[in-house]
Scaffold this motif. Sequence first.
Motif, mmCIF file in Angstrom:
data_model
loop_
_atom_site.group_PDB
_atom_site.id
_atom_site.type_symbol
_atom_site.label_atom_id
_atom_site.label_comp_id
_atom_site.label_asym_id
_atom_site.label_seq_id
_atom_site.Cartn_x
_atom_site.Cartn_y
_atom_site.Cartn_z
ATOM 1 N N PRO A 150 52.673 -11.241 -46.972
ATOM 2 C CA PRO A 150 51.447 -10.483 -46.651
ATOM 3 C C PRO A 150 50.650 -10.097 -47.894
ATOM 4 N N LEU A 151 51.350 -9.778 -48.974
ATOM 5 C CA LEU A 151 50.642 -9.420 -50.202
ATOM 6 C C LEU A 151 49.921 -10.620 -50.794
ATOM 7 N N ALA A 180 52.656 -0.730 -42.869
ATOM 8 C CA ALA A 180 53.949 -1.369 -42.571
ATOM 9 C C ALA A 180 54.953 -1.110 -43.693
ATOM 10 N N ALA A 181 54.492 -1.167 -44.929
ATOM 11 C CA ALA A 181 55.385 -0.908 -46.065
ATOM 12 C C ALA A 181 55.867 0.537 -46.057
ATOM 13 N N ASN A 182 54.986 1.479 -45.761
ATOM 14 C CA ASN A 182 55.382 2.889 -45.706
ATOM 15 C C ASN A 182 56.375 3.144 -44.583
ATOM 16 N N GLY A 200 61.906 4.209 -42.867
ATOM 17 C CA GLY A 200 63.067 3.808 -42.066
ATOM 18 C C GLY A 200 64.297 3.597 -42.928
ATOM 19 N N LEU A 201 64.133 2.970 -44.076
ATOM 20 C CA LEU A 201 65.266 2.763 -44.979
ATOM 21 C C LEU A 201 65.780 4.086 -45.534
ATOM 22 N N GLN A 202 64.867 4.993 -45.875
ATOM 23 C CA GLN A 202 65.300 6.308 -46.361
ATOM 24 C C GLN A 202 66.098 7.048 -45.298
ATOM 25 N N GLN A 203 65.635 6.992 -44.062
ATOM 26 C CA GLN A 203 66.362 7.652 -42.975
ATOM 27 C C GLN A 203 67.731 7.010 -42.763
ATOM 28 N N LEU A 204 67.802 5.700 -42.864
ATOM 29 C CA LEU A 204 69.079 4.992 -42.719
ATOM 30 C C LEU A 204 70.063 5.428 -43.794
#
Length: 138
Positions: free
Chosen positions: A72-73, A122-124, A129-133
């Motif tokens: 995407p980038l 989407a990146a945020n 989500g990864l931080q919560q995981l």
Amino acid sequence: MTTPVSTFAPAALPIEAQGAPTVSAGYGVSLTDVAAFEQAISRAQAAGGPGVTVQAAPVQAPSQAMQALFRPLEHINVEASTLSAQASSAAEGGRSLTPGEMVMLTVKCHEFMFHCQLTANAANRTSEGLQQLFRQQA
């Protein structure tokens, strides 16, 4: 005693065998940074004992998953280049834009901004989500 930047070379090969080594550094690098890097390499070699040299390891090519993350980038980059080329050609043409061309250029700018915002969103969300995981697993 510090060595000039142009004499950075692995200890395994004499300088004559290597040719003229070149060093390139990014924006904001100072001579202090170069000297600190040289000192860190010297300490690492000294810690390894006599005859031990610090060797660079080859970097592996990015995996399929990493390439998919950057797609995407890359698309946004291509869009920005295309938009810039269109705007430059319109400005360099020496003629004023017609109202239709101006509207189309504005629409393409808005489309580009939408894609930028969508990718950033989407990146945020992925980062959150990864931080919560990681918090749940800790």
